[in-house]
Design an enzyme around this catalytic site. Structure first.
Site: not given
Ligand code: PBG
Length: 337
Positions: A208, A261
């Site tokens: 992320k 992400k």
């Protein structure tokens, strides 16, 4: 030497002449069964539109149940829940409260639509009054070597374990830690196992990035940091080798599924991680800023929303994602019918 035939023997356009031929040689498929639909649940009644995310609302528990019914009818197999607590405090107590908003929503959804897979985001930022993803360096855990604004790693892990158990007790099907704390997967795994939830899968937000694309989400979930940023735990967008290290650590800690992400600016990362860990199901998070950009351009008639959305979601599958967390799930499922 290229052994393939050359023009004029070779004509790739032969296989593009009709939709029937194109469909026969299509390499990637996008289906409603690929989608995980994010929902924002809050106390009270009714719906509150999120201005920067047209078509997405904050939902009361009964509205969330209605939304899940709609998603189920469209063939969407899973949702992921984010909660807006009634009150915030330094550690985020509602995050693991028996009657917290996410806890209520999980129970209601699993009661009404038991076949829907309910995943939950496990992080502190929506629950803490400072908006950070872990507890800060003050009070009983104070460590002189860090500034007060530092997000402490290990004391935050204990809370993540409590949150995961609390979601599991309400019937969650998957827990998804998103805070990029070191050791979060193993902390959650051992907490769950000790509470006899050894069969509950962990979908780790393994890779992320500290991204500008989360802007609208921070309105939606009211989780913006009150000061500073998330660069001491989320990844530097410049790094790809580090993504492999993060994914390998989470795999070693027992993650059942991985996630990259954001998605659109990180398709190379999705491909790299998938190639390194092909045996693990991988989700891509098509984040709020990606959604908002498409919505804004489409509202101006600058792009065709359906075409652009299906094309970007397909690109995530082509890059190696098995699942896509997307605010466009309902629309895309309709368009794919
Ligand atoms: C919480 C969390 C965030 C998102 C998912 N979980 C916000 C953040 O890390 O700042 C972003 C999702 C989106 O932008 O759609 N840690």
């Amino acid at each position: 030497m290229n052994k393939n035939a050359q023009f004029p023997i070779a004509r790739p356009r032969r296989l593009r002449q009709s939709e029937a031929l194109r469909a026969m040689v299509r390499e990637t498929e996008l289906n409603a069964s690929d989608f995980i639909y994010p929902l924002f649940v809050r106390h009270g009644s009714g719906r509150t539109p999120i201005v920067s995310m047209p078509g997405v609302d904050q939902l009361s528990v009964d509205e969330a149940v209605r939304e899940v019914e709609t998603a189920a009818k469209l063939g969407i197999p899973a949702v992921i829940l984010f909660g807006l607590p009634a009150e915030k405090d330094p550690i985020g107590l509602e995050n693991f409260a028996e009657n917290g908003i996410v806890q209520q929503a999980i129970r209601a959804i699993k009661r009404e639509i038991p076949e829907m897979v309910v995943a939950t985001d496990v992080c502190l930022c929506e629950y803490t009054d400072h908006g950070h993803c872990g507890i800060l360096n003050t009070g009983e855990h104070f460590q002189a070597s860090f500034p007060e604004s530092y997000v402490l790693n290990d004391p935050s892990l204990d809370i993540l374990g409590k949150v995961a158990i609390s979601h599991a007790e309400c019937g969650a099907d998957i827990v998804a830690p998103s805070g990029m704390m070191d050791g979060m997967v193993s902390a959650i795994r051992s907490a769950l196992d000790a509470a006899k939830f050894e069969n509950l899968p962990i979908m780790s937000y393994a890779v992320k990035y500290a991204s500008g694309f989360y802007g609208p989400f921070r309105d939606a979930a009211d989780g913006a940091p009150k000061f500073g940023d998330r660069k001491s735990h989320q990844m530097d967008p410049a790094n790809v080798n580090e993504a492999l290290r993060e994914a390998a650590l989470d795999v070693g800690e027992g993650a059942d599924m991985l996630m990259v992400k954001p998605a659109l600016a990180y398709l190379d990362i999705i491909r790299t991680v998938k190639n390194a860990f092909p045996e693990f199901p991988m989700a891509a998070y098509n984040v709020s800023g990606e959604y908002a950009m498409v919505k804004a351009a489409a509202a101006n008639n600058w792009i065709d929303e359906e075409k652009v959305t299906l094309e970007t979601l397909l690109s995530m599958k082509r890059a190696g994602a098995d699942l896509i967390i997307t605010y466009h799930a309902k629309d895309a499922a309709k368009w794919l019918k």
